[in-house]
Design an enzyme around this catalytic site. Structure first.
Site, mmCIF file in Angstrom:
data_model
loop_
_atom_site.group_PDB
_atom_site.id
_atom_site.type_symbol
_atom_site.label_atom_id
_atom_site.label_comp_id
_atom_site.label_asym_id
_atom_site.label_seq_id
_atom_site.Cartn_x
_atom_site.Cartn_y
_atom_site.Cartn_z
ATOM 1 N N ASP A 135 3.967 10.310 3.698
ATOM 2 C CA ASP A 135 4.853 9.453 2.914
ATOM 3 C C ASP A 135 4.197 8.982 1.623
ATOM 4 O OD1 ASP A 135 7.097 9.442 4.687
ATOM 5 O OD2 ASP A 135 5.927 8.162 6.026
ATOM 6 N N ASP A 136 2.930 9.304 1.429
ATOM 7 C CA ASP A 136 2.189 8.871 0.252
ATOM 8 C C ASP A 136 2.568 9.716 -0.972
ATOM 9 O OD1 ASP A 136 -0.524 7.238 -0.491
ATOM 10 O OD2 ASP A 136 -0.404 9.127 -1.593
ATOM 11 N N PHE A 137 2.968 9.043 -2.049
ATOM 12 C CA PHE A 137 3.374 9.731 -3.271
ATOM 13 C C PHE A 137 2.258 10.642 -3.789
ATOM 14 C CE2 PHE A 137 3.525 10.163 -7.857
ATOM 15 C CZ PHE A 137 4.840 10.535 -8.081
#
Length: 191
Positions: A135-137
């Site tokens: 989920d980390d950009f």
């Protein structure tokens, strides 16, 4: 990996309680602002390297607000302190007895602590080698840059791709962050 160089990922030796409080302080603010707020918070308790959960619970909300914490961050930090005193937040030694999945499930029950926050704790505090924060950009951006995609992959798609990187997905995440950072530096054109 050749362009980035050797992986320098190394965990910071601190208790999970402290790591979670620091993570809350850093949420949605610039790093320098968060460090200034934390500096004022630490200055309230000069006899401790980091205020214990009991000390936090004895600190007034007004004093914490004067450090620069928002009401929601004060509530989250107090919840972390309460859950630490109550044993929900394990010590470093206690964490060694729990799987990654068990720690995620346990700690997301704390106000203000989501999966991403626990994944950062697993990587940067506990040194767990097989965490891929899909989920980390920055992780998704790093993959986009590395393979020349037009758009970032969806989290489920990256999770499937990352299966082949086990048991070293934390190292893969570190390289993806560095790749995204390098791309940002090379394409940024000041006005």
């Amino acid at each position: 990996m050749k362009r980035i160089g050797a992986c320098t990922l190394a965990p910071v030796e601190r208790e999970p309680y402290e790591a979670l409080v620091r993570a809350i302080a850093h949420q949605q603010v610039h790093g320098r602002a968060a460090e200034a707020i934390l500096g004022r918070f630490l200055a309230l308790h000069p006899t401790q390297a980091f205020p214990s959960p009991e000390t936090v619970l004895a600190t007034s909300a007004e004093a914490m607000r004067a450090c620069g914490f928002s009401q929601s961050k004060i509530a989250a930090i107090r919840d972390i302190a309460e859950k630490s005193v109550g044993g929900l937040v394990p010590t470093r030694a206690g964490c060694a007895q729990l799987s990654d999945a068990a720690l995620i499930e346990r700690l997301v029950a704390i106000r203000g602590v989501g999966r991403w926050t626990v994944e950062m704790l697993l990587i940067f505090t506990l040194g767990r080698p097989d965490i891929l924060p899909v989920d980390d950009f920055g992780v998704r951006e790093g993959w986009k840059v590395a393979v020349g995609l037009e758009v970032q992959p969806k989290p489920k798609e990256l999770a499937a791709i990352g299966e082949s990187w086990a048991p070293w997905r934390s190292v893969a995440a570190w390289y993806l962050w560095r790749t995204a950072d390098a791309a940002k530096r090379s394409t940024f054109k000041p006005q």
